[in-house]
Write a protein that holds these residues in place. Structure first.
Motif, PDB file in Angstrom:
ATOM      1  N   SER A  18      57.856   7.954  46.926  1.00 29.09           N
ATOM      2  CA  SER A  18      58.708   7.231  45.987  1.00 29.09           C
ATOM      3  C   SER A  18      59.809   6.542  46.797  1.00 29.09           C
ATOM      4  CB  SER A  18      59.340   8.208  44.984  1.00 29.09           C
ATOM      5  OG  SER A  18      58.334   8.824  44.210  1.00 29.09           O
ATOM      6  N   SER A  19      60.009   5.244  46.573  1.00 29.31           N
ATOM      7  CA  SER A  19      60.949   4.453  47.394  1.00 29.31           C
ATOM      8  C   SER A  19      62.352   5.038  47.403  1.00 29.31           C
ATOM      9  CB  SER A  19      61.040   3.032  46.852  1.00 29.31           C
ATOM     10  OG  SER A  19      59.780   2.443  46.770  1.00 29.31           O
ATOM     11  N   CYS A  20      62.804   5.555  46.254  1.00 26.05           N
ATOM     12  CA  CYS A  20      64.182   6.047  46.168  1.00 26.05           C
ATOM     13  C   CYS A  20      64.426   7.214  47.113  1.00 26.05           C
ATOM     14  CB  CYS A  20      64.528   6.419  44.727  1.00 26.05           C
ATOM     15  SG  CYS A  20      63.382   7.590  43.986  1.00 26.05           S
ATOM     16  N   VAL A  26      66.689   1.693  44.268  1.00 28.18           N
ATOM     17  CA  VAL A  26      65.759   1.160  43.262  1.00 28.18           C
ATOM     18  C   VAL A  26      65.802   1.937  41.951  1.00 28.18           C
ATOM     19  CG1 VAL A  26      64.112   0.159  44.909  1.00 28.18           C
ATOM     20  CG2 VAL A  26      63.904   2.573  44.292  1.00 28.18           C
ATOM     21  N   TYR A  51      56.782   3.214  47.532  1.00 29.57           N
ATOM     22  CA  TYR A  51      56.305   2.611  46.281  1.00 29.57           C
ATOM     23  C   TYR A  51      57.312   2.924  45.171  1.00 29.57           C
ATOM     24  CZ  TYR A  51      51.696   1.824  48.335  1.00 29.57           C
ATOM     25  OH  TYR A  51      50.666   1.385  49.126  1.00 29.57           O
ATOM     26  N   CYS A  52      57.749   1.891  44.454  1.00 29.82           N
ATOM     27  CA  CYS A  52      58.557   2.114  43.253  1.00 29.82           C
ATOM     28  C   CYS A  52      57.827   1.449  42.078  1.00 29.82           C
ATOM     29  CB  CYS A  52      59.961   1.528  43.371  1.00 29.82           C
ATOM     30  SG  CYS A  52      60.889   1.780  41.828  1.00 29.82           S
ATOM     31  N   PRO A  53      57.117   2.237  41.293  1.00 30.85           N
ATOM     32  CA  PRO A  53      56.325   1.645  40.219  1.00 30.85           C
ATOM     33  C   PRO A  53      57.161   0.923  39.159  1.00 30.85           C
ATOM     34  CG  PRO A  53      56.305   4.049  40.084  1.00 30.85           C
ATOM     35  CD  PRO A  53      56.917   3.695  41.398  1.00 30.85           C
ATOM     36  N   GLU A  54      58.353   1.435  38.869  1.00 33.17           N
ATOM     37  CA  GLU A  54      59.150   0.798  37.806  1.00 33.17           C
ATOM     38  C   GLU A  54      59.624  -0.590  38.232  1.00 33.17           C
ATOM     39  OE1 GLU A  54      62.131   3.494  36.200  1.00 33.17           O
ATOM     40  OE2 GLU A  54      60.665   5.106  36.097  1.00 33.17           O
ATOM     41  N   LYS A 111      58.970  11.681  43.558  1.00 32.94           N
ATOM     42  CA  LYS A 111      60.307  12.074  43.079  1.00 32.94           C
ATOM     43  C   LYS A 111      60.159  12.955  41.839  1.00 32.94           C
ATOM     44  CE  LYS A 111      64.728  11.976  42.224  1.00 32.94           C
ATOM     45  NZ  LYS A 111      64.593  13.280  41.557  1.00 32.94           N
ATOM     46  N   SER A 114      60.757  12.322  37.325  1.00 31.54           N
ATOM     47  CA  SER A 114      60.682  10.922  36.885  1.00 31.54           C
ATOM     48  C   SER A 114      59.534  10.715  35.890  1.00 31.54           C
ATOM     49  CB  SER A 114      60.460  10.020  38.108  1.00 31.54           C
ATOM     50  OG  SER A 114      59.927   8.787  37.714  1.00 31.54           O
ATOM     51  N   SER A 116      57.878   8.221  35.620  1.00 34.52           N
ATOM     52  CA  SER A 116      56.863   7.434  36.327  1.00 34.52           C
ATOM     53  C   SER A 116      56.288   8.221  37.494  1.00 34.52           C
ATOM     54  CB  SER A 116      57.475   6.137  36.865  1.00 34.52           C
ATOM     55  OG  SER A 116      58.136   5.445  35.841  1.00 34.52           O
ATOM     56  N   CYS A 117      57.173   8.770  38.358  1.00 32.26           N
ATOM     57  CA  CYS A 117      56.750   9.366  39.625  1.00 32.26           C
ATOM     58  C   CYS A 117      56.616  10.888  39.601  1.00 32.26           C
ATOM     59  CB  CYS A 117      57.748   9.015  40.729  1.00 32.26           C
ATOM     60  SG  CYS A 117      57.674   7.297  41.266  1.00 32.26           S
TER      61      CYS A 117
HETATM   62  S1  SF4 Z   1      60.151   4.782  39.642  1.00 32.62           S
HETATM   63 FE1  SF4 Z   1      62.041   5.977  39.768  1.00 32.62          FE
HETATM   64  S2  SF4 Z   1      61.420   7.825  40.876  1.00 32.62           S
HETATM   65 FE2  SF4 Z   1      59.813   6.322  41.210  1.00 32.62          FE
HETATM   66  S3  SF4 Z   1      60.390   5.286  43.109  1.00 32.62           S
HETATM   67 FE3  SF4 Z   1      61.248   4.071  41.452  1.00 32.62          FE
HETATM   68  S4  SF4 Z   1      63.304   4.856  41.229  1.00 32.62           S
HETATM   69 FE4  SF4 Z   1      62.202   6.389  42.388  1.00 32.62          FE
END
Ligand code: SF4
Length: 323
Positions: A18-20, A26, A51-54, A111, A114, A116-117
């Motif tokens: 996860s990019s964060c 992000v 990778y940040c899917p959002e 992460k 989340s 998403s993640c």
């Molecule tokens: S979707 Fe949220 S948890 Fe996943 S990489 Fe992006 S900021 Fe981080």
């Protein structure tokens, strides 16, 4: 230095993340969640692929938060403030798009928490906004479903020494498997791979150890391609089970069989007592392993030299000092 300890260093291993967690700003609030352990320790051995899917599906930074909501028997990813915003299908579609790129990575760190993640235990709310259940984030769920063999973990769980050691061991083993498959897998290649990981598997899952042995024994018969799927699926599922001190102690007693004929009876007794102290969790795994490696250096054994169990990951990560 024996064969496996030199081989474990300087590998070009890529891990998705996860990019964060890598410090990229992000998150929905424009912040990051840099993970110190990944940056300080794991980054010396792995190249992280963010990778940040959002962001990838166009939600922007900053953005309104989203969450998992259960309604009509299914879990959807919707806006916390605006339930009409539903990004479930976009997150799943992005996961499907990323899967081919992940053929070149040997693990994924998600992460936690989340929608998403999150790998697991992400809160699921009802329409009234009360937590009623838990699930995986939609993007992570898609990745894990389509790539069930890929080692995955969450950054929060990496703080647990046993889970951390387990994840890193799986990454190294999966990476070796990927390299083998890239080269073109032969029956002899499968037998060699299996033989060198026997003690790793035995420490995690004895029934799977026997099952994998049967699959490999048949490797020369019929189409090797048909063996590959069941073998790697069984192997990676087995390695996910946490190796307990009792199971490691069992493996150590097996390995002792390769040196005991060279040992004086008091040395033998000392080693047995050390293995027992480890089994009782009075000393960490690195203690009996170090003594066994000392004896194997003095009395080399070609079969044990090839075993990854004694050198599953770089010693500088000190993963066996804490389990
Ligand atoms: S979707 Fe949220 S948890 Fe996943 S990489 Fe992006 S900021 Fe981080």
């Amino acid at each position: 230095m024996n064969d496996t300890s030199s081989e474990i260093q300087n590998q070009n291993i890529r891990i998705a993340s996860s990019s964060c967690l890598l410090g990229q700003e992000v998150r929905y609030d424009g912040a990051h969640k840099l993970n110190g352990y990944m940056k300080r320790s794991l980054a010396d051995y792995f190249e992280f692929v963010p990778y940040c899917p959002e962001v990838a599906i166009g939600l922007g930074i900053p953005r309104k938060p989203i969450r998992l909501v259960k309604g009509n028997g299914e879990v959807r990813v919707v806006g916390t403030e605006n339930p009409d915003l539903d990004v479930t299908d976009q997150l799943a579609a992005y996961g499907e798009k990323v899967v081919p790129e992940l053929k070149g990575v040997s693990g994924y760190i998600f992460k936690k928490g989340s929608p998403s993640c999150g790998m697991e235990r992400v809160k699921v709310y009802n329409d009234a906004g009360n937590p009623v259940d838990s699930a995986s984030g939609k993007y992570a769920e898609t990745i894990m479903r389509l790539l069930p063999q890929l080692p995955v973990e969450e950054e929060g769980r990496l703080m647990d020494p046993r889970l951390r050691e387990n994840f890193v061991e799986r990454v190294f083993i999966y990476h070796r498997w990927q390299k083998l498959v890239d080269k073109g897998l032969s029956a002899a290649g499968l037998v060699d791979f299996h033989t060198r990981h026997k003690f790793n598997v035995l420490a995690h899952d004895e029934p799977a150890y026997r099952e994998l042995g049967r699959l490999v024994a048949d490797a020369g018969k019929g189409d090797i391609e048909e063996r590959i799927g069941p073998y790697i699926t069984t192997l990676m599922a087995a390695l996910k089970k946490i190796a307990t001190p009792k199971m490691h102690a069992n493996v150590l007693m097996h390995i002792m069989g390769f040196v005991k004929q060279h040992l004086e009876s008091d040395d033998k007794q000392e080693l047995i007592e050390l293995i027992d102290s480890y089994r009782l969790e009075q000393v960490p795994l690195i203690v009996p392993i170090t003594l066994i490696k000392h004896y194997l250096r003095k009395h080399p054994d070609p079969y044990m030299d090839q075993q990854y169990y004694l050198n599953p990951h770089p010693k500088e990560l000190m993963l066996r000092n804490h389990i």
